[in-house]
Design an enzyme around this catalytic site. Structure first.
Site, PDB file in Angstrom:
ATOM      1  N   HIS A 217       0.841  -1.205   0.000  1.00 55.38           N
ATOM      2  CA  HIS A 217       0.000   0.000   0.000  1.00 55.38           C
ATOM      3  C   HIS A 217       0.879   1.259   0.000  1.00 55.38           C
ATOM      4  O   HIS A 217       0.610   2.213  -0.715  1.00 55.38           O
ATOM      5  CB  HIS A 217      -0.895   0.010   1.250  1.00 55.38           C
TER       6      HIS A 217
ATOM      7  N   LYS B 252     -16.070  -7.563   6.259  1.00 51.96           N
ATOM      8  CA  LYS B 252     -14.802  -7.968   6.871  1.00 51.96           C
ATOM      9  C   LYS B 252     -14.759  -7.515   8.323  1.00 51.96           C
ATOM     10  O   LYS B 252     -14.929  -6.320   8.602  1.00 51.96           O
ATOM     11  CB  LYS B 252     -13.616  -7.318   6.134  1.00 51.96           C
TER      12      LYS B 252
ATOM     13  N   ARG C 186      -2.478  -6.694  -8.010  1.00 47.99           N
ATOM     14  CA  ARG C 186      -1.382  -7.643  -7.808  1.00 47.99           C
ATOM     15  C   ARG C 186      -1.424  -8.777  -8.817  1.00 47.99           C
ATOM     16  O   ARG C 186      -0.398  -9.334  -9.194  1.00 47.99           O
ATOM     17  CB  ARG C 186      -1.456  -8.254  -6.401  1.00 47.99           C
TER      18      ARG C 186
HETATM   19  P1  ADP Z   1     -10.096  -3.639   0.232  1.00 52.36           P
HETATM   20  O1  ADP Z   1     -10.684  -4.313   1.430  1.00 52.36           O
HETATM   21  O2  ADP Z   1     -10.841  -2.411  -0.176  1.00 52.36           O
HETATM   22  O3  ADP Z   1      -9.749  -4.530  -0.904  1.00 52.36           O
HETATM   23  P2  ADP Z   1      -7.282  -3.542   0.905  1.00 52.36           P
HETATM   24  O4  ADP Z   1      -6.729  -2.825   2.090  1.00 52.36           O
HETATM   25  O5  ADP Z   1      -7.196  -5.019   0.935  1.00 52.36           O
HETATM   26  O6  ADP Z   1      -8.751  -3.012   0.807  1.00 52.36           O
HETATM   27  O7  ADP Z   1      -6.608  -3.032  -0.424  1.00 52.36           O
HETATM   28  C1  ADP Z   1      -6.689  -1.699  -0.847  1.00 52.36           C
HETATM   29  C2  ADP Z   1      -6.102  -1.580  -2.237  1.00 52.36           C
HETATM   30  O8  ADP Z   1      -4.719  -1.876  -2.186  1.00 52.36           O
HETATM   31  C3  ADP Z   1      -6.698  -2.544  -3.255  1.00 52.36           C
HETATM   32  O9  ADP Z   1      -6.777  -1.892  -4.501  1.00 52.36           O
HETATM   33  C4  ADP Z   1      -5.709  -3.664  -3.322  1.00 52.36           C
HETATM   34  O10 ADP Z   1      -5.718  -4.309  -4.587  1.00 52.36           O
HETATM   35  C5  ADP Z   1      -4.416  -2.905  -3.117  1.00 52.36           C
HETATM   36  N1  ADP Z   1      -3.359  -3.745  -2.561  1.00 52.36           N
HETATM   37  C6  ADP Z   1      -3.468  -4.695  -1.631  1.00 52.36           C
HETATM   38  N2  ADP Z   1      -2.274  -5.274  -1.368  1.00 52.36           N
HETATM   39  C7  ADP Z   1      -1.379  -4.656  -2.172  1.00 52.36           C
HETATM   40  C8  ADP Z   1       0.013  -4.798  -2.423  1.00 52.36           C
HETATM   41  N3  ADP Z   1       0.733  -5.716  -1.804  1.00 52.36           N
HETATM   42  N4  ADP Z   1       0.577  -3.978  -3.332  1.00 52.36           N
HETATM   43  C9  ADP Z   1      -0.152  -3.045  -3.966  1.00 52.36           C
HETATM   44  N5  ADP Z   1      -1.474  -2.878  -3.811  1.00 52.36           N
HETATM   45  C10 ADP Z   1      -2.081  -3.667  -2.933  1.00 52.36           C
END
Ligand code: ADP
Length: 148
Positions: A18, A42, A91
């Site tokens: 992130h 979630k 990803r």
């Molecule tokens: P959500 O519950 O809305 O999917 P996340 O916190 O899991 O929220 O993810 C937020 C965003 O960050 C999503 O677009 C996800 O694809 C992206 N994301 C998650 N993990 C990674 C990573 N390792 N690298 C880049 N982007 C990521």
């Protein structure tokens, strides 16, 4: 006019993946608002308050990044702040299908909203908040997956 993007997510927890996305997003946008959302499907592991506090600390020296929490629809949040861009990360193909569906639905709800996708940097591709949580729950060391 300043280009502002909203980066919505659960961020439970906020990972190096992130973080990398925000840093790279700042090459495209003047300002990024990281919005930590309550996802109704979630159950959170790290509290919203702790998550917002730690991301705020992480970006404390960067005035182009703001951190907020929200519990409305993402499109309503974007409308409220008059934001036209959502930043999301990809990803793999599973992310792609999921993100595509959300982006299309969001655009139906808010026509002017454009979702901008960045591919994850190779080194962070396998980091997922879900797995990081599982490691933490079992007493493992998550320091290499989350920003220090
Ligand atoms: P959500 O519950 O809305 O999917 P996340 O916190 O899991 O929220 O993810 C937020 C965003 O960050 C999503 O677009 C996800 O694809 C992206 N994301 C998650 N993990 C990674 C990573 N390792 N690298 C880049 N982007 C990521």
């Amino acid at each position: 006019m300043k280009k502002v993007a909203l980066f919505p997510g659960s961020f439970d927890p906020f990972t190096k993946g992130h973080h990398d996305l925000v840093i790279r997003g700042l090459q495209l946008f003047d300002e990024i608002i990281i919005a930590v959302g309550y996802n109704t499907s979630k159950q959170r592991y790290f509290s919203i308050e702790d998550t917002v506090a730690s991301i705020t600390t992480l970006f404390s020296s960067n005035r182009s990044v703001q951190v907020i929490s929200y519990n409305s629809l993402t499109v309503d949040l974007a409308k409220k702040y008059n934001i036209r861009y959502l930043l999301r990360g990809l990803r793999n193909t599973v992310d792609f299908e999921f993100e595509k569906a959300i982006a299309r639905m969001n655009q139906k709800l808010y026509l002017e909203l454009e979702t901008v996708f960045l591919l994850t940097s190779l080194e962070y591709e396998s980091i997922s908040s879900t797995i990081v949580r599982e490691i933490h729950k079992s007493g493992g060391d998550i320091s290499q997956f989350v920003p220090s």
